[in-house]
Write an enzyme that holds these catalytic residues in place. Structure first.
Site, short mmCIF file in Angstrom:
data_model
loop_
_atom_site.label_atom_id
_atom_site.label_comp_id
_atom_site.label_asym_id
_atom_site.label_seq_id
_atom_site.Cartn_x
_atom_site.Cartn_y
_atom_site.Cartn_z
CD GLU A 192 1.25 90.87 4.98
OE1 GLU A 192 0.53 90.66 5.95
OE2 GLU A 192 1.52 90.01 4.15
CG HIS A 197 -1.91 89.29 13.11
ND1 HIS A 197 -2.36 90.58 13.06
CD2 HIS A 197 -1.49 88.98 11.86
CE1 HIS A 197 -2.21 91.03 11.81
NE2 HIS A 197 -1.69 90.08 11.07
NE ARG A 211 2.46 89.46 11.22
CZ ARG A 211 1.91 88.57 10.44
NH1 ARG A 211 1.77 87.33 10.85
NH2 ARG A 211 1.49 88.90 9.26
NE ARG A 262 3.89 83.16 10.17
CZ ARG A 262 2.96 83.80 9.49
NH1 ARG A 262 2.98 83.80 8.17
NH2 ARG A 262 1.99 84.43 10.11
#
Ligand code: SIN
Length: 539
Positions: free
Chosen positions: A116, A238, A284, A380
């Site tokens: 990811e 997100h 992100r 994160r």
């Protein structure tokens, strides 16, 4: 109190991965009671799709590279000791899950590892394609069901921490007040330690990937009990959640982009390579801001996630739950692009803890999303949260050995003055509380979302004010108390965002678009006193 008090050794509030793992550890040292609100024991962990990031064995180079990726993503704000603990104890926790029966996806004997955003390599384990959280939760629940030292009570909504001050300025938490949702009565539970594992605050935002239970209960209760919070302005959005008018903002895992999914704007063009060399796999916060930029330019409310170039059989097998959910809302993702937009996803800050989950309040521990161990810093790294929950859940469990011998569960300690101030009336006007929740979601989304500035933060402060009195003496109802918790959590986020006059990681202020280079990144603190004039509330 209408019902008899209950005594147990350890109370765990919340049934996600962190709470369940802590319960298993604690059960070696005494009786554990898990309290879940709602009859089904919902948690955010259950919905975690992407997976769990970890080195698979203790090879130093694997652990080091996971450490470095986490630190880089956290933009200089990670607590290095906490990250070291997480990445180096990760392989042990994964091994344990395998022994307990978690079935991670494999090809032959090899685990299928995915990637990811911001990971330098494939290191994310997954289960049943996109149902990793659910697989782990079920396995932990099975282990708990056969453990005689653990009692799980669903439909028990914890509404307050019981604190006492045997010495001035040294609070002790020795129990909780719980609303028994079926009987609609309050009960007191006393214990040697209370472990908050209540998850996040996503419900304060209009668009969120979090389940309805994520109303900031742990944050609100800890704040009122005198616990120290930190880094609450760092909230992760997100980039890719479903964006259809009548559908929830359902998560479309970053693993889709890890497998080759592309982002396209309203003109059908890829755009991420204009924003970052890692394109769709950039961090992100950056992808979320890039999407908002494209949305603003095109005057729509979404971009598209495109997997139509991938093998349809692979897509259906790899993402069964996501595929089925999109289909339910009328999108067949193997042949159509999926409309997506950013959505509130994960709270990086929380109740400040040490490496064993201990907060500044004696007897009060926090673990999982509600805690701030410092592992996430300002942003994160994807799929680190399940690992954090397991590693620190296990450490809390271990730390309770000491508590079990040193502390007694005492109902005799005098309660702090402000305890148990709920109107014993049931709720007369639920519509009013639904309207307040709607208002919170709108003003938080519009003003404290992906991009903030001083004006927008001050608008949120103003929009919050009419609801100030709601926090005092709420009627005895889950809806009313959750609404108060959402207001308390919003206040903390707003004040923290106002105070940080720089941009760092997920906290982006367009009036201060750069990091303050005068000093290294600093953690922020928040408590009742620091909440200041804007939100001074007599809890
Ligand atoms: C995702 O699957 O994209 C979410 C995983 C995470 O938030 O860590």
């Amino acid at each position: 109190m209408p019902s008899a008090d209950i005594h147990t050794d350890f109370l765990i509030i919340g049934g996600g991965i962190a709470g369940l793992r802590a319960a298993i550890g604690a059960s070696r040292f005494g009786q554990v009671t898990i309290l879940n609100k709602g009859l089904k024991g919902e948690s955010s962990s259950k919905f975690a799709q992407g997976g769990i990031a970890s080195a698979l064995d203790e090879a130093p180079s694997e652990i080091q590279s996971h450490f470095e990726d986490t630190i880089i993503a956290g933009k200089g704000l990670c607590r290095e000791a906490a990250v070291k603990v997480m990445v180096s104890e990760g392989p042990l926790r994964i091994q344990e899950l395998l022994e307990w029966g978690v079935s991670f996806d494999k090809v032959g004997d090899d685990f299928l590892l995915t990637r990811e955003g911001a990971h330098s390599k494939n290191r994310i384990l997954r289960a049943r394609g996109d149902a990793t959280g659910n697989e782990i939760v079920k396995t932990l629940q099975r282990a708990i069901a056969s453990n005689k030292n653990i009692l799980t009570l669903n439909g028990h909504f914890t509404v307050q921490l019981l604190t006492a001050y045997p010495e001035p300025s040294r609070p002790i938490c020795h129990g909780v007040v719980v609303l028994d949702e079926e009987k609609n009565i309050l009960r007191r539970f006393f214990s040697k330690a209370v472990i908050l594992a209540t998850g996040g605050v996503g419900q304060i935002f209009q668009r969120t990937t979090n389940p309805p239970v994520a109303t900031g209960d742990g944050i609100a209760m800890a704040l009122k009990a005198g616990a120290e919070l930190e880094d609450m302005e760092f909230y992760q959005f997100h980039p890719t959640a479903l964006a259809l008018p009548d559908a929830p903002s359902f998560l479309l895992s970053e693993a889709i982009r890890g497998e080759g999914g592309r982002l396209r704007n309203a003109e059908g063009k890829r755009f991420m390579d204009r924003y970052h060399p890692d394109a769709e796999l950039a961090p992100r916060d950056l992808v979320s801001r890039a999407i908002l930029g494209e949305i603003r330019q095109s005057n729509t409310d979404h971009v598209f996630l495109d997997v139509t170039h991938l093998n349809p059989h692979f897509v259906r097998e790899r993402f069964p739950m996501i595929y089925a959910t999109c289909l339910r809302y009328g999108i067949d993702m193997v042949s159509e692009k999926v409309p997506v937009a950013p959505s509130a996803h994960y709270m990086m800050g929380g109740i400040k803890t040490d490496l064993n989950g201990q907060t500044n309040v004696s007897g009060l521990f926090a673990v999982g999303e509600v805690a701030s161990t410092g592992v996430h810093g300002a942003n994160r790294l994807a799929s680190n949260s399940l690992l954090e929950g397991l590693v620190f859940g296990a450490r809390v469990g271990d730390a309770l050995e000491k508590v079990s011998s040193s502390q007694s569960s005492s109902a005799d300690l005098p309660l702090a003055d402000s305890q148990t101030v709920f109107e014993q009336e049931t709720l007369k006007w639920p519509e009013a509380y639904h309207a307040i929740q709607k208002s919170i979601k709108v003003f938080m989304w519009q003003n404290l979302g992906v991009i903030r500035n001083e004006q927008s933060i001050r608008r949120a402060i103003d929009a919050w004010q009419p609801w100030r009195d709601i926090l005092k003496n709420p009627p005895l109802s889950r809806l009313a108390i959750e609404t108060g918790n959402m207001l308390a959590a919003s206040a903390v986020l707003i004040e923290s965002a106002l105070n940080r006059r720089e941009s760092l990681g997920a906290h982006f202020r367009e009036d201060f678009p750069d990091r303050n280079k005068d000093y290294p990144p600093q953690h922020s603190r928040m408590n009742q006193v620091l909440l200041g004039d804007h939100f001074s509330i007599n809890f």
